[in-house]
Design a protein around this motif. Structure first.
Motif, mmCIF file in Angstrom:
data_model
loop_
_atom_site.group_PDB
_atom_site.id
_atom_site.type_symbol
_atom_site.label_atom_id
_atom_site.label_comp_id
_atom_site.label_asym_id
_atom_site.label_seq_id
_atom_site.Cartn_x
_atom_site.Cartn_y
_atom_site.Cartn_z
ATOM 1 N N PHE A 67 0.859 -1.180 0.000
ATOM 2 C CA PHE A 67 0.000 0.000 0.000
ATOM 3 C C PHE A 67 0.895 1.229 0.000
ATOM 4 O O PHE A 67 2.113 1.123 0.151
ATOM 5 N N SER A 68 0.315 2.406 -0.213
ATOM 6 C CA SER A 68 1.126 3.629 -0.260
ATOM 7 C C SER A 68 0.241 4.832 0.011
ATOM 8 O O SER A 68 -0.982 4.735 0.022
ATOM 9 N N PHE A 69 0.893 5.967 0.263
ATOM 10 C CA PHE A 69 0.125 7.218 0.271
ATOM 11 C C PHE A 69 0.849 8.235 -0.585
ATOM 12 O O PHE A 69 2.063 8.195 -0.735
ATOM 13 N N LYS A 70 0.071 9.117 -1.186
ATOM 14 C CA LYS A 70 0.623 10.068 -2.145
ATOM 15 C C LYS A 70 -0.201 11.348 -2.138
ATOM 16 O O LYS A 70 -1.434 11.293 -2.028
ATOM 17 N N ALA A 71 0.472 12.478 -2.240
ATOM 18 C CA ALA A 71 -0.234 13.763 -2.292
ATOM 19 C C ALA A 71 -0.935 13.918 -3.639
ATOM 20 O O ALA A 71 -0.383 13.575 -4.680
ATOM 21 N N ARG A 72 -2.163 14.429 -3.582
ATOM 22 C CA ARG A 72 -2.884 14.677 -4.844
ATOM 23 C C ARG A 72 -2.204 15.767 -5.649
ATOM 24 O O ARG A 72 -2.202 15.737 -6.876
ATOM 25 N N LYS A 73 -1.675 16.766 -4.933
ATOM 26 C CA LYS A 73 -0.970 17.857 -5.612
ATOM 27 C C LYS A 73 0.435 17.940 -5.031
ATOM 28 O O LYS A 73 0.610 17.834 -3.821
ATOM 29 N N VAL A 74 1.400 18.172 -5.894
ATOM 30 C CA VAL A 74 2.781 18.298 -5.441
ATOM 31 C C VAL A 74 2.998 19.711 -4.887
ATOM 32 O O VAL A 74 2.442 20.680 -5.391
ATOM 33 N N MET A 75 3.789 19.795 -3.828
ATOM 34 C CA MET A 75 4.174 21.088 -3.238
ATOM 35 C C MET A 75 2.971 21.921 -2.797
ATOM 36 O O MET A 75 2.970 23.137 -2.914
ATOM 37 N N ASP A 76 1.943 21.285 -2.310
ATOM 38 C CA ASP A 76 0.764 21.992 -1.824
ATOM 39 C C ASP A 76 0.659 21.736 -0.329
ATOM 40 O O ASP A 76 0.465 20.603 0.105
ATOM 41 N N LEU A 77 0.799 22.795 0.469
ATOM 42 C CA LEU A 77 0.791 22.639 1.928
ATOM 43 C C LEU A 77 -0.520 22.055 2.436
ATOM 44 O O LEU A 77 -0.558 21.384 3.457
ATOM 45 N N ALA A 79 -2.358 19.870 0.819
ATOM 46 C CA ALA A 79 -2.676 18.722 -0.024
ATOM 47 C C ALA A 79 -3.420 17.644 0.744
ATOM 48 O O ALA A 79 -3.190 17.429 1.929
ATOM 49 N N THR A 80 -4.292 16.976 0.025
ATOM 50 C CA THR A 80 -4.899 15.752 0.527
ATOM 51 C C THR A 80 -4.019 14.586 0.075
ATOM 52 O O THR A 80 -3.543 14.567 -1.068
ATOM 53 N N TYR A 81 -3.783 13.653 0.974
ATOM 54 C CA TYR A 81 -2.999 12.466 0.663
ATOM 55 C C TYR A 81 -3.946 11.282 0.535
ATOM 56 O O TYR A 81 -4.780 11.047 1.410
ATOM 57 N N ASP A 82 -3.816 10.557 -0.570
ATOM 58 C CA ASP A 82 -4.633 9.368 -0.791
ATOM 59 C C ASP A 82 -3.845 8.131 -0.403
ATOM 60 O O ASP A 82 -2.675 7.991 -0.776
#
Length: 191
Positions: A67-77, A79-82
């Motif tokens: 599994f993993s998590f990743k920011a929806r937007k890069v360099m966005d303070l 950001a929502t992480y999925d």
């Protein structure tokens, strides 16, 4: 016990391992007396790009992503992480509430059947932590649902290397999402 056993887990430890170029986190089951069991998952983040994505692997060989998590937007303070499973299917998400976090770090967490808000337990520790980078203060987070029921807690132990004990009361929250959130609390915390 393996990473797929994380889904319904109620208590585990997250330990940070520091190396030159990457941060690694071990997710280990905890026995009834707090003794550490086998590695359930291993997370890795490259130092430079770590804020955008963290991948959890089945074991220390780090060959099989689970599994993993990743920011929806890069360099966005804000950001929502999925959080996604091995096939990329979403299993949860989290985001930092920056307005509330100026004094006391606050996160919003969502997963199947669970919505929760997590906050640093102690306002005093939160303020001291912001004033002093040098002292590794133990900080604790509690996540509660809209009814005030506990969903997850992450408690930092006193140690040079970061170690957290994560509790998921009743296993209502998917342990993979809890593990991702616990790693994010350390990796993304920076104030």
């Amino acid at each position: 016990m393996h990473a797929h056993d994380l889904a319904g887990i109620q208590r585990f430890a997250v330990k940070q391992r520091l190396t030159m170029m990457v941060n690694r986190y071990e997710i280990r089951a905890l026995g009834p007396n707090g003794e550490e069991g086998p590695v359930l998952a291993m997370a890795q983040q490259k130092r430079m790009a770590f804020k955008e994505q963290v991948t959890f692997y089945a074991d220390e060989a780090r060959q099989v992503p689970v599994f993993s998590f990743k920011a929806r937007k890069v360099m966005d303070l804000a950001a929502t992480y999925d959080v996604t499973d091995a096939t990329g299917t979403p299993i949860g998400s989290f985001r930092k509430d920056f307005a509330k976090s100026l004094l006391r770090s606050t996160w919003h967490l969502d997963a199947a059947g669970v919505s929760a808000v997590g906050q640093e337990r102690s306002l005093v520790v939160a303020i001291f932590r912001r004033l002093s980078d040098a002292i590794p203060l133990p900080f604790h987070f509690d996540f509660v649902d809209p009814n005030g029921q506990p969903v997850m807690s992450s408690e930092r132990q006193w140690s040079l290397r970061d170690r957290y004990v994560v509790t998921v009361p009743g296993g209502r929250l998917d342990g993979r999402v809890a593990a991702a959130m616990a790693v994010a609390l350390d990796a993304l915390q920076s104030r």
